[in-house]
Write a protein that holds these residues in place. Structure first.
Motif, PDB file in Angstrom:
ATOM      1  N   ILE A  61       1.921 -10.529  -2.761  1.00 39.55           N
ATOM      2  CA  ILE A  61       1.451  -9.667  -1.683  1.00 39.55           C
ATOM      3  C   ILE A  61       0.200  -8.927  -2.098  1.00 39.55           C
ATOM      4  CG2 ILE A  61       1.997  -7.612  -0.352  1.00 39.55           C
ATOM      5  CD1 ILE A  61       4.649  -8.498   0.153  1.00 39.55           C
ATOM      6  N   LEU A  62       0.181  -8.506  -3.329  1.00 34.68           N
ATOM      7  CA  LEU A  62      -0.994  -7.777  -3.801  1.00 34.68           C
ATOM      8  C   LEU A  62      -2.252  -8.633  -3.675  1.00 34.68           C
ATOM      9  CD1 LEU A  62      -1.968  -5.135  -5.073  1.00 34.68           C
ATOM     10  CD2 LEU A  62      -1.731  -6.237  -7.309  1.00 34.68           C
ATOM     11  N   ILE A  63      -2.138  -9.865  -4.105  1.00 36.95           N
ATOM     12  CA  ILE A  63      -3.287 -10.768  -4.004  1.00 36.95           C
ATOM     13  C   ILE A  63      -3.624 -11.023  -2.541  1.00 36.95           C
ATOM     14  CG2 ILE A  63      -4.029 -13.130  -4.444  1.00 36.95           C
ATOM     15  CD1 ILE A  63      -2.212 -12.774  -7.075  1.00 36.95           C
ATOM     16  N   ASN A  64      -2.586 -11.226  -1.719  1.00 37.22           N
ATOM     17  CA  ASN A  64      -2.803 -11.324  -0.278  1.00 37.22           C
ATOM     18  C   ASN A  64      -3.662 -10.172   0.207  1.00 37.22           C
ATOM     19  OD1 ASN A  64      -1.521 -13.641   0.455  1.00 37.22           O
ATOM     20  ND2 ASN A  64       0.404 -12.672   1.059  1.00 37.22           N
ATOM     21  N   MET A  65      -3.299  -8.993  -0.237  1.00 40.44           N
ATOM     22  CA  MET A  65      -3.984  -7.800   0.239  1.00 40.44           C
ATOM     23  C   MET A  65      -5.452  -7.798  -0.183  1.00 40.44           C
ATOM     24  SD  MET A  65      -3.202  -3.828  -0.358  1.00 40.44           S
ATOM     25  CE  MET A  65      -4.359  -3.775  -1.716  1.00 40.44           C
ATOM     26  N   PHE A  66      -5.697  -8.153  -1.419  1.00 41.26           N
ATOM     27  CA  PHE A  66      -7.089  -8.205  -1.862  1.00 41.26           C
ATOM     28  C   PHE A  66      -7.873  -9.227  -1.036  1.00 41.26           C
ATOM     29  CE2 PHE A  66      -5.452  -6.805  -6.248  1.00 41.26           C
ATOM     30  CZ  PHE A  66      -5.686  -5.476  -5.951  1.00 41.26           C
ATOM     31  N   HIS A  67      -7.206 -10.286  -0.667  1.00 33.60           N
ATOM     32  CA  HIS A  67      -7.867 -11.302   0.152  1.00 33.60           C
ATOM     33  C   HIS A  67      -8.131 -10.790   1.557  1.00 33.60           C
ATOM     34  CE1 HIS A  67      -7.512 -15.305  -2.087  1.00 33.60           C
ATOM     35  NE2 HIS A  67      -7.454 -14.343  -2.944  1.00 33.60           N
ATOM     36  N   GLU A 111       3.487  -5.703 -10.405  1.00 32.75           N
ATOM     37  CA  GLU A 111       4.773  -6.382 -10.593  1.00 32.75           C
ATOM     38  C   GLU A 111       5.671  -6.282  -9.359  1.00 32.75           C
ATOM     39  OE1 GLU A 111       6.656  -5.163 -14.276  1.00 32.75           O
ATOM     40  OE2 GLU A 111       6.251  -7.215 -14.943  1.00 32.75           O
ATOM     41  N   PHE A 112       5.476  -5.216  -8.597  1.00 33.05           N
ATOM     42  CA  PHE A 112       6.270  -5.010  -7.385  1.00 33.05           C
ATOM     43  C   PHE A 112       6.212  -6.266  -6.512  1.00 33.05           C
ATOM     44  CE2 PHE A 112       6.371  -3.479  -2.897  1.00 33.05           C
ATOM     45  CZ  PHE A 112       7.677  -3.014  -2.883  1.00 33.05           C
ATOM     46  N   LEU A 140      -1.323   6.341 -14.996  1.00 34.54           N
ATOM     47  CA  LEU A 140      -1.994   5.589 -13.923  1.00 34.54           C
ATOM     48  C   LEU A 140      -1.904   4.083 -14.205  1.00 34.54           C
ATOM     49  CD1 LEU A 140      -3.778   5.400 -11.431  1.00 34.54           C
ATOM     50  CD2 LEU A 140      -5.765   5.777 -12.880  1.00 34.54           C
ATOM     51  N   LYS A 141      -2.182   3.720 -15.416  1.00 34.24           N
ATOM     52  CA  LYS A 141      -2.117   2.316 -15.801  1.00 34.24           C
ATOM     53  C   LYS A 141      -0.713   1.748 -15.539  1.00 34.24           C
ATOM     54  CE  LYS A 141      -1.070   1.101 -19.781  1.00 34.24           C
ATOM     55  NZ  LYS A 141      -1.011   1.301 -21.228  1.00 34.24           N
ATOM     56  N   ASP A 142       0.281   2.511 -15.956  1.00 34.64           N
ATOM     57  CA  ASP A 142       1.647   2.041 -15.724  1.00 34.64           C
ATOM     58  C   ASP A 142       1.927   1.872 -14.230  1.00 34.64           C
ATOM     59  OD1 ASP A 142       2.047   2.023 -18.408  1.00 34.64           O
ATOM     60  OD2 ASP A 142       2.986   4.014 -18.474  1.00 34.64           O
ATOM     61  N   ALA A 143       1.441   2.847 -13.463  1.00 35.49           N
ATOM     62  CA  ALA A 143       1.661   2.778 -12.015  1.00 35.49           C
ATOM     63  C   ALA A 143       1.015   1.518 -11.442  1.00 35.49           C
ATOM     64  CB  ALA A 143       1.088   4.022 -11.340  1.00 35.49           C
ATOM     65  N   LEU A 201       0.834  -1.199   0.000  1.00 40.77           N
ATOM     66  CA  LEU A 201       0.000   0.000   0.000  1.00 40.77           C
ATOM     67  C   LEU A 201       0.871   1.253   0.000  1.00 40.77           C
ATOM     68  CD1 LEU A 201      -2.945  -0.880   2.412  1.00 40.77           C
ATOM     69  CD2 LEU A 201      -3.107  -0.220   0.012  1.00 40.77           C
ATOM     70  N   GLN A 202       1.960   1.181   0.747  1.00 39.66           N
ATOM     71  CA  GLN A 202       2.880   2.319   0.753  1.00 39.66           C
ATOM     72  C   GLN A 202       3.459   2.548  -0.637  1.00 39.66           C
ATOM     73  OE1 GLN A 202       5.296   0.740   3.828  1.00 39.66           O
ATOM     74  NE2 GLN A 202       4.353   1.956   5.452  1.00 39.66           N
ATOM     75  N   TYR A 203       3.821   1.446  -1.266  1.00 39.87           N
ATOM     76  CA  TYR A 203       4.378   1.568  -2.610  1.00 39.87           C
ATOM     77  C   TYR A 203       3.333   2.156  -3.559  1.00 39.87           C
ATOM     78  CZ  TYR A 203       6.565   0.407  -7.038  1.00 39.87           C
ATOM     79  OH  TYR A 203       7.112   0.476  -8.292  1.00 39.87           O
ATOM     80  N   LEU A 204       2.121   1.679  -3.441  1.00 44.24           N
ATOM     81  CA  LEU A 204       1.043   2.184  -4.292  1.00 44.24           C
ATOM     82  C   LEU A 204       0.886   3.688  -4.139  1.00 44.24           C
ATOM     83  CD1 LEU A 204      -1.622   1.839  -6.000  1.00 44.24           C
ATOM     84  CD2 LEU A 204      -2.789   1.448  -3.829  1.00 44.24           C
TER      85      LEU A 204
END
Lengths: 209, 209, 209, 209
Positions: B108-114, B103-104, B94-97, B69-72
């Motif tokens: 973890i991203l999926i973890n977060m959505f869960h 990719e970062f 925005l799309k690139d971000a 989230l910090q990275y986002l």
DNA sequence: CATGAATGAGAGTTCATTCAT
DNA sequence: TATGAATGAACTCTCATTCAT
């Protein structure tokens, strides 16, 4: 004979009874904290009985998804049969169908989204996994069909209908999960109905030439 | 003194070491099947040590989300600072971000959505929960800001920028989850990059007058 | 129906079986060093089963006290019913009752004295705590009743019977604990029977005008 | 040399500092729930330091008893030296001494009674165990001495003075524990001072011819 | 088919103790 | 001497699952 069918019907009713109980308990406590005993109590059965109808906890959990997937497919096919051109109408009808699915059982729907890409998925009977996969695929295809004529006629942008269906489905699940999450966290100023409405509006504009 | 700072740094490094191990184990086994001992082994530490850095398993799990989230947020603010009109450019940025965020660290991203809308959310330290909420909100606001001028100038449709941000975020998470799910189930013919590209294209068309 | 009563009886028997095992293990290892698994093994059951009959270790521990308190109360009431004047006889009967209680189960008795004013007391089900309190109070009152007529008639010194009961109970527990302690330490030349005899002799003289 | 003595004194002071902290923590949380870290924090030291002064938790616990036993012995010897006939006076003096011991440190005293016949006793350094035994024995003997002349002169009943001492000690500990227990449970209408007063009155009458 | 007592592996967590600094 | 991070064994307790009735 009739006697066998009756048995079958009764067995199916029991299954439903358990699934209804499971849904409530899963919704209230979340998958991990919900125990088989909780579910048994809610269903007014004994823990052992649950295992006569479902192989294990994961299967019971996954079975919930099956019902809503069936409803989804049925609803989409209905749209396909009854809704004709122009394509904009079809998007409207699709939106209504999706919202119906949400309202049919929000808890189960969220359960299902959680099931996707979760631990449980790996422990399912191949049989059950297959059913889920087939229903998913069929639903996506039914959705794709809705976009097909629009694409052919050049009303919609020139993309594979199945890809559009994927994005539609992703958007739908994303909106449901994210709005639910906001509700859980406390920012419940916005509701799903409105967000979904707007999302479909953008989608419609986005795929229309 | 330097000594205190060094300690602080070492402590932070340990935390990271544990989080890296946790991420791997969670990804491999899923949250429930992953044990604290698994994670300890992966981190080459003893189980007890984990509890010197994280209050419990849920907190460890949730802490993973914090980093991404910090990275986002950082990434979004960077886009805000550096990308100027026309608004179409901003959507590209925005799309690139978003893709960078994916990719970062996809796991973890999926973890977060869960984590969103899951059991764990309720057992967190208020402190940690707050941090997550704040970062989420800030990110959404940063995203909204990107749409703001476009809306004002009449380039974008006349909607609240924050609502557009919600839908963008929902679409993003929906695409990531759904594509991951398809990969898990086996239909891995399609990749996230492409789907995301197309989703943003539709979004851009959809919100442009 | 009989079936339900039988179940009830069997359940009670199981409880007793566990308590007997627990008593042995607690006696041998002390409360802290005794593990639930030790007790389960001694009872030839699985650890999980213990928790079907007792909420937790503290409750199991405290339940041991309950039984002896019940025996104590029963014994005291019996003395009250059957023993008449002169009051000296009653003290004799009281002494015999107390010694019976000691012999009924020395280990549990000592357990109980330890329970009083210990950590465990705070973690009990209010229900169980209440039962213990009530039994204690009733026992003290039954004891007081034994002194009452003597006090009224002027045979005993002019003190509140309940206060005399307190001191009697204190003396009894003190003697049991101290003699046990001496035994543990090694000075086991003296036995409880004799000390108790003498203590009651002094008590009798002390409260008689 | 003086330097060594100073070191010695400082070491002793540290020990006391730790014991004071330990006493507080044990009193507040009970032996089991009190952790070495709790004690270290209370003493404003690190956990490791505790082990430079005490072999382990049991020894630290037992050491608390040592102090109060020393005080007890000192107090009893003082009574022996200063209090003369008639023997009734001596009982008065004994009572005051005992109450002083109680007031010197109620928490430690109760700790000590708990230590008697507890798990911890078995895990002590032989050295420490010996000290405790010796102090106990000496104290009992000092107490016995107080009764001796009275017995010889025929003022007191014809029993072994050491046996009378045992009973006195048992009564004392019994009263302290039982009144504490009542306080914990909630019936704190009665206080120790009064009960002890009355107990000694009965004892005095009981052993006087 | 239904029961529910029993299982027992295994989880998360704690904490007395150690040891490199 | 003092530290305090790290240890890791051991604990209590849970719960999916089974099976005799």
């Amino acid at each position: 004979m009739g006697i066998r069918e009756r048995k079958e019907r009764e067995r199916e009713r029991r299954r439903q009874q358990i699934m209804v109980a499971a849904k409530r308990v899963f919704a209230e406590k979340g998958f991990n904290k919900a125990t088989m005993e909780d579910i048994a109590k809610e269903a007014e059965l004994s823990p052992g009985t649950l295992y006569l109808y479902f192989k294990n906890k994961d299967e019971l959990y996954a079975s919930l998804s099956l019902r809503i997937l069936q409803y989804l497919l049925m609803r989409l096919e209905h749209v396909n049969r009854t809704t004709s051109e122009p394509s904009q109408n079809r998007i409207q009808a699709l939106k209504d169908a999706m919202y119906d699915v949400y309202e049919f059982d929000p808890l189960i729907l969220i359960n299902m989204f959680h099931l996707q890409s979760s631990d449980a998925l790996k422990n399912l009977t191949p049989n059950l996994l297959n059913e889920i996969q087939n229903l998913s695929r069929s639903s996506l295809e039914a959705m794709a069909k809705l976009f097909e004529s629009g694409v052919k006629e050049g009303v919609f942008i020139d993309k594979r209908p199945l890809a559009i269906a994927d994005i539609t489905w992703a958007m739908f699940s994303g909106v449901v999960l994210w709005e639910t999450s906001k509700k859980l966290i406390g920012n419940n100023d916005n509701d799903i109905r409105n967000t979904l409405e707007m999302a479909f509006e953008i989608l419609a504009r986005g795929i229309t030439k």
